[in-house]
Write a protein that holds these residues in place. Structure first.
Motif, mmCIF file in Angstrom:
data_model
loop_
_atom_site.group_PDB
_atom_site.id
_atom_site.type_symbol
_atom_site.label_atom_id
_atom_site.label_comp_id
_atom_site.label_asym_id
_atom_site.label_seq_id
_atom_site.Cartn_x
_atom_site.Cartn_y
_atom_site.Cartn_z
ATOM 1 N N ALA A 14 0.788 -1.413 -0.040
ATOM 2 C CA ALA A 14 0.034 -0.087 0.027
ATOM 3 C C ALA A 14 0.928 1.289 0.004
ATOM 4 N N GLY A 15 2.096 1.076 0.165
ATOM 5 C CA GLY A 15 2.968 2.252 0.255
ATOM 6 C C GLY A 15 3.402 2.608 1.860
ATOM 7 N N LYS A 16 3.477 1.867 2.739
ATOM 8 C CA LYS A 16 3.630 2.257 3.944
ATOM 9 C C LYS A 16 5.123 2.274 4.156
ATOM 10 N N SER A 17 5.899 1.557 3.716
ATOM 11 C CA SER A 17 7.504 1.629 3.723
ATOM 12 C C SER A 17 7.875 2.792 3.293
ATOM 13 N N ASP A 37 8.778 -5.539 8.217
ATOM 14 C CA ASP A 37 9.755 -6.309 7.557
ATOM 15 C C ASP A 37 11.079 -6.349 8.446
ATOM 16 N N ALA A 38 11.374 -5.275 8.957
ATOM 17 C CA ALA A 38 12.757 -5.086 9.910
ATOM 18 C C ALA A 38 12.552 -6.067 11.035
ATOM 19 N N PHE A 39 11.555 -6.213 11.490
ATOM 20 C CA PHE A 39 11.349 -6.867 12.729
ATOM 21 C C PHE A 39 11.539 -8.511 12.118
ATOM 22 N N ASN A 40 10.665 -8.817 11.318
ATOM 23 C CA ASN A 40 10.702 -10.163 10.819
ATOM 24 C C ASN A 40 11.898 -10.691 10.162
ATOM 25 N N ALA A 41 12.986 -9.834 9.826
ATOM 26 C CA ALA A 41 14.234 -9.989 9.374
ATOM 27 C C ALA A 41 15.194 -10.374 10.303
ATOM 28 N N THR A 42 14.580 -10.367 11.769
ATOM 29 C CA THR A 42 15.505 -10.935 12.845
ATOM 30 C C THR A 42 14.904 -12.415 13.303
ATOM 31 N N LEU A 43 13.916 -12.647 12.875
ATOM 32 C CA LEU A 43 13.307 -13.893 13.288
ATOM 33 C C LEU A 43 13.974 -15.154 12.509
ATOM 34 N N PRO A 44 13.999 -16.512 13.198
ATOM 35 C CA PRO A 44 14.415 -17.404 12.403
ATOM 36 C C PRO A 44 13.166 -18.084 11.558
ATOM 37 N N PRO A 45 13.643 -18.907 10.722
ATOM 38 C CA PRO A 45 12.544 -19.256 9.681
ATOM 39 C C PRO A 45 11.479 -20.109 10.598
ATOM 40 N N ILE A 51 4.834 -11.422 12.831
ATOM 41 C CA ILE A 51 3.982 -10.609 12.851
ATOM 42 C C ILE A 51 3.344 -10.072 11.565
ATOM 43 N N GLY A 52 3.898 -10.434 10.458
ATOM 44 C CA GLY A 52 3.382 -10.359 9.134
ATOM 45 C C GLY A 52 2.314 -11.489 8.668
ATOM 46 N N LEU A 53 1.872 -12.520 9.511
ATOM 47 C CA LEU A 53 0.759 -13.423 9.587
ATOM 48 C C LEU A 53 -0.466 -12.951 8.834
ATOM 49 N N LEU A 91 2.988 -1.410 9.715
ATOM 50 C CA LEU A 91 2.468 -2.547 10.091
ATOM 51 C C LEU A 91 1.192 -3.112 9.468
ATOM 52 N N GLY A 92 0.566 -4.303 9.332
ATOM 53 C CA GLY A 92 -0.602 -4.734 8.861
ATOM 54 C C GLY A 92 -1.275 -5.550 9.955
ATOM 55 N N LEU A 93 -1.881 -4.640 11.050
ATOM 56 C CA LEU A 93 -2.520 -5.095 12.036
ATOM 57 C C LEU A 93 -3.915 -5.300 11.615
ATOM 58 N N HIS A 94 -4.321 -6.609 11.991
ATOM 59 C CA HIS A 94 -5.748 -7.162 11.805
ATOM 60 C C HIS A 94 -6.087 -7.984 12.746
#
Length: 197
Positions: A14-17, A37-45, A51-53, A91-94
């Motif tokens: 949507a243009g958030k970044s 994206d930055a937070f998820n880049a720190t997570l293991p596979p 949080i992008g689920l 974020l994509g909060l839902h």
């Protein structure tokens, strides 16, 4: 003095970044850009997409971990703000999970007493699909003709029941123009602190 927390909430592409980068460049402050994206880049596979689920209850096995990840993420945002840094987070909060899960209630609890501005980021589906088709991210973004079901779910779920201080249409605004509107909003209205959940 606490830093400000600016949440940009909207569907993927949507243009958030781009708006978050424009906030850093255009709005005075010490803005830390730390979104999904930055937070998820720190997570293991094993914890991805974190949080992008996406909406639709597609990974009920991961949802308990997503709730814990949101709690950790918002606690970190609070830590930055308490140290006087401004934070912009895309974020994509839902709330569309298999089991009851409301990231906004976690946000309110974690950020209680801190200055928060919630921005709804809108964009028409045809523009989102054009962006997805132009850069499908190696298959990460659903693309192709028509509107894939996951894309339609995002468009419906991300703003359902959400209350915003400001809405921005990033299909019609450039990032710089949207940041200018945000700057005017930040300069013209006192920022409310988050009330506890």
């Amino acid at each position: 003095m606490h830093g400000r927390i600016l949440i940009l909430n909207g569907p993927p592409r949507a243009g958030k970044s781009m708006l978050a980068h424009a906030v850093q460049a255009e709005i005075p402050g010490r803005w830390i850009n730390w979104g999904v994206d930055a937070f998820n880049a720190t997570l293991p596979p094993v914890l991805l997409p974190g949080i992008g689920l996406r909406p639709g209850g597609e990974r009920p096995d991961l949802e308990p971990q997503v709730a814990a990840l949101y709690a950790a993420y918002f606690a970190a945002l609070a830590g930055f703000a308490r140290q006087g840094f401004d934070v912009v987070a895309d974020l994509g909060l839902h709330r569309d999970y298999a089991a009851p899960l409301d990231p906004m209630s976690i946000l309110r609890q974690s950020l209680a007493g801190l200055p928060l501005v919630m921005v709804g980021v809108d964009c028409a589906l045809d523009i989102i699909m054009a962006r997805r088709n132009a850069d499908p991210g190696g298959g990460f973004y659903a693309s192709g003709p028509g509107i894939p079901a996951p894309v339609a779910r995002w468009q419906e779920a991300v703003h359902a029941g959400q209350e915003y201080d400001l809405r921005l249409d990033m299909g019609s605004l450039t990032p710089a123009a949207a940041a200018a509107r945000l700057a005017r909003f930040l300069g013209s209205a006192p920022i409310d602190c988050v009330s506890p959940a």
